[in-house]
Design a protein around this motif. Structure first.
Motif, PDB file in Angstrom:
ATOM      1  N   ALA A   1     -11.241  -5.299  18.070  1.00 24.73           N
ATOM      2  CA  ALA A   1     -10.241  -4.278  17.823  1.00 24.73           C
ATOM      3  C   ALA A   1     -10.778  -3.238  16.843  1.00 24.73           C
ATOM      4  O   ALA A   1     -11.578  -3.548  15.962  1.00 24.73           O
ATOM      5  CB  ALA A   1      -8.973  -4.912  17.290  1.00 24.73           C
ATOM      6  N   VAL A   2     -10.323  -2.004  17.005  1.00 23.53           N
ATOM      7  CA  VAL A   2     -10.854  -0.911  16.207  1.00 23.53           C
ATOM      8  C   VAL A   2      -9.777  -0.372  15.268  1.00 23.53           C
ATOM      9  O   VAL A   2      -8.700   0.022  15.709  1.00 23.53           O
ATOM     10  CB  VAL A   2     -11.368   0.224  17.109  1.00 23.53           C
ATOM     11  N   VAL A   3     -10.078  -0.345  13.985  1.00 26.72           N
ATOM     12  CA  VAL A   3      -9.238   0.307  12.994  1.00 26.72           C
ATOM     13  C   VAL A   3      -9.749   1.732  12.834  1.00 26.72           C
ATOM     14  O   VAL A   3     -10.942   1.941  12.615  1.00 26.72           O
ATOM     15  CB  VAL A   3      -9.293  -0.436  11.643  1.00 26.72           C
ATOM     16  N   PRO A   4      -8.894   2.748  12.946  1.00 22.77           N
ATOM     17  CA  PRO A   4      -9.356   4.134  12.783  1.00 22.77           C
ATOM     18  C   PRO A   4     -10.067   4.339  11.450  1.00 22.77           C
ATOM     19  O   PRO A   4      -9.687   3.728  10.434  1.00 22.77           O
ATOM     20  CB  PRO A   4      -8.053   4.943  12.860  1.00 22.77           C
ATOM     21  N   PRO A   5     -11.086   5.200  11.408  1.00 24.01           N
ATOM     22  CA  PRO A   5     -11.849   5.419  10.169  1.00 24.01           C
ATOM     23  C   PRO A   5     -10.995   5.817   8.974  1.00 24.01           C
ATOM     24  O   PRO A   5     -11.332   5.479   7.842  1.00 24.01           O
ATOM     25  CB  PRO A   5     -12.830   6.539  10.560  1.00 24.01           C
ATOM     26  N   LEU A   6      -9.891   6.515   9.213  1.00 20.18           N
ATOM     27  CA  LEU A   6      -9.042   6.949   8.111  1.00 20.18           C
ATOM     28  C   LEU A   6      -8.502   5.764   7.314  1.00 20.18           C
ATOM     29  O   LEU A   6      -8.220   5.887   6.120  1.00 20.18           O
ATOM     30  CB  LEU A   6      -7.873   7.790   8.634  1.00 20.18           C
ATOM     31  N   PHE A   7      -8.376   4.602   7.953  1.00 19.75           N
ATOM     32  CA  PHE A   7      -7.762   3.447   7.313  1.00 19.75           C
ATOM     33  C   PHE A   7      -8.744   2.311   7.027  1.00 19.75           C
ATOM     34  O   PHE A   7      -8.345   1.265   6.509  1.00 19.75           O
ATOM     35  CB  PHE A   7      -6.612   2.919   8.181  1.00 19.75           C
ATOM     36  N   GLN A   8     -10.002   2.493   7.320  1.00 17.73           N
ATOM     37  CA  GLN A   8     -10.962   1.412   7.109  1.00 17.73           C
ATOM     38  C   GLN A   8     -11.203   1.174   5.615  1.00 17.73           C
ATOM     39  O   GLN A   8     -11.484   2.097   4.859  1.00 17.73           O
ATOM     40  CB  GLN A   8     -12.281   1.740   7.804  1.00 17.73           C
ATOM     41  N   GLY A   9     -11.056  -0.074   5.203  1.00 14.58           N
ATOM     42  CA  GLY A   9     -11.291  -0.430   3.803  1.00 14.58           C
ATOM     43  C   GLY A   9     -10.307   0.182   2.833  1.00 14.58           C
ATOM     44  O   GLY A   9     -10.550   0.195   1.628  1.00 14.58           O
ATOM     45  N   LEU A  10      -9.158   0.654   3.336  1.00 14.19           N
ATOM     46  CA  LEU A  10      -8.210   1.378   2.483  1.00 14.19           C
ATOM     47  C   LEU A  10      -7.351   0.450   1.635  1.00 14.19           C
ATOM     48  O   LEU A  10      -6.969   0.791   0.520  1.00 14.19           O
ATOM     49  CB  LEU A  10      -7.313   2.255   3.362  1.00 14.19           C
ATOM     50  N   PHE A  11      -7.062  -0.765   2.143  1.00 13.99           N
ATOM     51  CA  PHE A  11      -6.055  -1.624   1.524  1.00 13.99           C
ATOM     52  C   PHE A  11      -6.702  -2.763   0.739  1.00 13.99           C
ATOM     53  O   PHE A  11      -7.038  -3.811   1.297  1.00 13.99           O
ATOM     54  CB  PHE A  11      -5.122  -2.193   2.594  1.00 13.99           C
ATOM     55  N   ASP A  12      -6.864  -2.578  -0.565  1.00 15.23           N
ATOM     56  CA  ASP A  12      -7.358  -3.666  -1.409  1.00 15.23           C
ATOM     57  C   ASP A  12      -6.242  -4.690  -1.589  1.00 15.23           C
ATOM     58  O   ASP A  12      -5.076  -4.335  -1.803  1.00 15.23           O
ATOM     59  CB  ASP A  12      -7.798  -3.135  -2.771  1.00 15.23           C
ATOM     60  N   ASP A  13      -6.596  -5.961  -1.521  1.00 18.05           N
ATOM     61  CA  ASP A  13      -5.614  -7.040  -1.534  1.00 18.05           C
ATOM     62  C   ASP A  13      -5.235  -7.393  -2.972  1.00 18.05           C
ATOM     63  O   ASP A  13      -5.959  -8.099  -3.672  1.00 18.05           O
ATOM     64  CB  ASP A  13      -6.192  -8.257  -0.809  1.00 18.05           C
ATOM     65  N   ALA A  14      -4.058  -6.894  -3.394  1.00 15.03           N
ATOM     66  CA  ALA A  14      -3.571  -7.136  -4.755  1.00 15.03           C
ATOM     67  C   ALA A  14      -2.419  -8.129  -4.746  1.00 15.03           C
ATOM     68  O   ALA A  14      -1.455  -8.012  -5.518  1.00 15.03           O
ATOM     69  CB  ALA A  14      -3.138  -5.823  -5.394  1.00 15.03           C
ATOM     70  N   ALA A  15      -2.503  -9.142  -3.894  1.00 17.14           N
ATOM     71  CA  ALA A  15      -1.393 -10.077  -3.693  1.00 17.14           C
ATOM     72  C   ALA A  15      -0.982 -10.813  -4.965  1.00 17.14           C
ATOM     73  O   ALA A  15       0.184 -11.175  -5.131  1.00 17.14           O
ATOM     74  CB  ALA A  15      -1.762 -11.090  -2.613  1.00 17.14           C
ATOM     75  N   VAL A  16      -1.933 -11.047  -5.880  1.00 17.10           N
ATOM     76  CA  VAL A  16      -1.607 -11.840  -7.065  1.00 17.10           C
ATOM     77  C   VAL A  16      -0.966 -11.002  -8.171  1.00 17.10           C
ATOM     78  O   VAL A  16      -0.539 -11.549  -9.187  1.00 17.10           O
ATOM     79  CB  VAL A  16      -2.858 -12.558  -7.620  1.00 17.10           C
ATOM     80  N   PHE A  17      -0.879  -9.683  -7.972  1.00 18.48           N
ATOM     81  CA  PHE A  17      -0.316  -8.798  -8.988  1.00 18.48           C
ATOM     82  C   PHE A  17       1.149  -8.487  -8.677  1.00 18.48           C
ATOM     83  O   PHE A  17       1.597  -8.616  -7.532  1.00 18.48           O
ATOM     84  CB  PHE A  17      -1.127  -7.504  -9.062  1.00 18.48           C
ATOM     85  N   PRO A  18       1.925  -8.063  -9.703  1.00 18.76           N
ATOM     86  CA  PRO A  18       3.320  -7.678  -9.463  1.00 18.76           C
ATOM     87  C   PRO A  18       3.391  -6.492  -8.488  1.00 18.76           C
ATOM     88  O   PRO A  18       2.478  -5.652  -8.472  1.00 18.76           O
ATOM     89  CB  PRO A  18       3.809  -7.269 -10.853  1.00 18.76           C
ATOM     90  N   PRO A  19       4.464  -6.402  -7.697  1.00 19.74           N
ATOM     91  CA  PRO A  19       5.603  -7.316  -7.668  1.00 19.74           C
ATOM     92  C   PRO A  19       5.407  -8.514  -6.739  1.00 19.74           C
ATOM     93  O   PRO A  19       6.318  -9.333  -6.610  1.00 19.74           O
ATOM     94  CB  PRO A  19       6.729  -6.420  -7.148  1.00 19.74           C
ATOM     95  N   GLY A  20       4.249  -8.624  -6.077  1.00 19.42           N
ATOM     96  CA  GLY A  20       4.033  -9.736  -5.159  1.00 19.42           C
ATOM     97  C   GLY A  20       3.912 -11.069  -5.864  1.00 19.42           C
ATOM     98  O   GLY A  20       4.582 -12.044  -5.529  1.00 19.42           O
ATOM     99  N   ASN A  21       3.020 -11.111  -6.881  1.00 19.65           N
ATOM    100  CA  ASN A  21       2.843 -12.315  -7.716  1.00 19.65           C
ATOM    101  C   ASN A  21       2.593 -13.584  -6.900  1.00 19.65           C
ATOM    102  O   ASN A  21       3.084 -14.661  -7.228  1.00 19.65           O
ATOM    103  CB  ASN A  21       4.053 -12.522  -8.625  1.00 19.65           C
ATOM    104  N   LEU A  22       1.790 -13.475  -5.846  1.00 18.44           N
ATOM    105  CA  LEU A  22       1.465 -14.645  -5.042  1.00 18.44           C
ATOM    106  C   LEU A  22       0.564 -15.570  -5.854  1.00 18.44           C
ATOM    107  O   LEU A  22      -0.399 -15.114  -6.479  1.00 18.44           O
ATOM    108  CB  LEU A  22       0.754 -14.218  -3.754  1.00 18.44           C
ATOM    109  N   PRO A  23       0.838 -16.869  -5.891  1.00 23.12           N
ATOM    110  CA  PRO A  23      -0.062 -17.787  -6.596  1.00 23.12           C
ATOM    111  C   PRO A  23      -1.488 -17.688  -6.057  1.00 23.12           C
ATOM    112  O   PRO A  23      -1.692 -17.511  -4.849  1.00 23.12           O
ATOM    113  CB  PRO A  23       0.548 -19.159  -6.304  1.00 23.12           C
ATOM    114  N   VAL A  24      -2.454 -17.794  -6.951  1.00 21.86           N
ATOM    115  CA  VAL A  24      -3.848 -17.667  -6.536  1.00 21.86           C
ATOM    116  C   VAL A  24      -4.191 -18.678  -5.448  1.00 21.86           C
ATOM    117  O   VAL A  24      -4.925 -18.365  -4.496  1.00 21.86           O
ATOM    118  CB  VAL A  24      -4.780 -17.839  -7.757  1.00 21.86           C
ATOM    119  N   ALA A  25      -3.660 -19.889  -5.561  1.00 17.34           N
ATOM    120  CA  ALA A  25      -3.948 -20.921  -4.561  1.00 17.34           C
ATOM    121  C   ALA A  25      -3.466 -20.523  -3.171  1.00 17.34           C
ATOM    122  O   ALA A  25      -4.026 -20.977  -2.166  1.00 17.34           O
ATOM    123  CB  ALA A  25      -3.301 -22.242  -4.981  1.00 17.34           C
TER     124      ALA A  25
END
Length: 314
Positions: A14-38
């Motif tokens: 599958a192809v992600v358009p170049p405009l969106f490639q590598g755009l979304f850094d995964d900050a799941a452990v930070f607020p407001p998500g606060n996902l446990p590291v595990a």
């Protein structure tokens, strides 16, 4: 001057358009998500092995949680099938013993955290460093001294120091360095969200200098909107992308104020390859506590294939 960091390798057809490639850094452990590291580690590994993997940047982690992250990574990659998934998620150890997680180090404590964090991050592929400071010159000196030359970095100053002449001074320091700027576009209180004029001033100041930057917080959705639960005014990441190449603050502010997804999607479709390159050489990434939300927004606007965002891949 550094440009856009290398985007992840695709893990599927599958192809992600170049405009969106590598755009979304995964900050799941930070607020407001606060996902446990595990939980965040296996979720990130699944993102990096999914059809939309090219859209996903590194897993962001604060300096104080690297030990916790190492334990979670060991547990995730040691499980059945975990090694194969992890192999899609990052590089391999220098001795060839196996895959390593790609991690972005977030250092809110400033330059004093840099050396210890780099040491603690030895089990990972360090894909970037985000250094908060009140002194851009001091941060640049510390990064010059301690950061490996192949690791990109971004420098964040408090927004109150980026008003008036302060913004010009900070950007001038960074433009003479190999490092990006970092700007906070939201948070957990209303005051953490800059208005259109303030954000436009930062974006156009960077564009005028050819200075790349990343953003963090608040860009949960593609289009500018008012959060119905909090009343906070959120910038849309499509608004920021489309404003990224502008050098006129008034024009940039008008783009940031646009609330029509139809208008923004049509503007995205009209971009030339050259314009996409200019935009992504400016706006390199942003941290998001949800990878699913921005992908779903893009699919709903017809800018990303729904096949890339099927629920079974998340």
């Amino acid at each position: 001057m550094s440009t856009t960091p290398a985007t992840p390798a695709a893990s599927g057809a599958a192809v992600v358009p170049p405009l969106f490639q590598g755009l979304f850094d995964d900050a799941a452990v930070f607020p407001p998500g606060n996902l446990p590291v595990a939980d965040a580690v296996p979720a990130h590994l699944a993102h990096r092995a999914a059809p939309y993997a090219d859209a996903v940047g590194p897993l962001l982690c604060g300096a104080g949680r690297l030990g916790e992250l190492a334990a979670a990574a060991d547990a995730a990659t040691g499980s059945a099938g975990g090694t194969a998934v992890a192999a899609a998620a990052g590089g391999t150890a220098a001795d060839g013993t196996g895959p390593r997680l790609r991690v972005g180090l977030v250092l809110p404590g400033g330059s004093s955290e840099l050396g210890p964090a780099l040491t603690a991050a030895a089990p990972f592929v360090v894909a970037g460093v985000e250094l908060a400071t009140r002194d851009a010159g001091e941060a640049v000196a510390a990064l010059d001294l301690l950061l490996p030359p192949d690791v990109p970095a971004a420098v964040e100053l408090p927004r109150e120091l980026l008003r008036g002449d302060g913004l010009e001074e900070v950007l001038d320091v960074l433009v003479d360095s190999p490092y990006r700027a970092k700007f906070r576009t939201g948070g957990v209180v209303a005051g953490a969200f800059p208005d259109e004029a303030e954000l436009a001033g930062f974006l156009t100041g960077c564009a005028q200098r050819g200075l790349p930057y990343k953003c963090t917080a608040g860009l949960h959705h593609a289009v500018r909107h008012t959060d119905p639960a909090t009343g906070f005014e959120h910038h849309g990441f499509l608004n920021v992308l489309l404003a990224a190449a502008e050098t006129d603050p008034k024009t940039a502010a008008e783009i940031l104020a646009e609330r029509s997804g139809t208008v923004l999607a049509e503007a995205v479709r009209s971009l030339t390859d050259r314009q996409v390159t200019v935009i992504r050489n400016s706006f390199t990434a942003f941290g998001t506590c949800s990878i699913a939300e921005p992908l779903d927004d893009l699919a709903a606007l017809g800018l990303l294939s729904p096949d890339l965002t099927s629920q079974e891949d998340r």
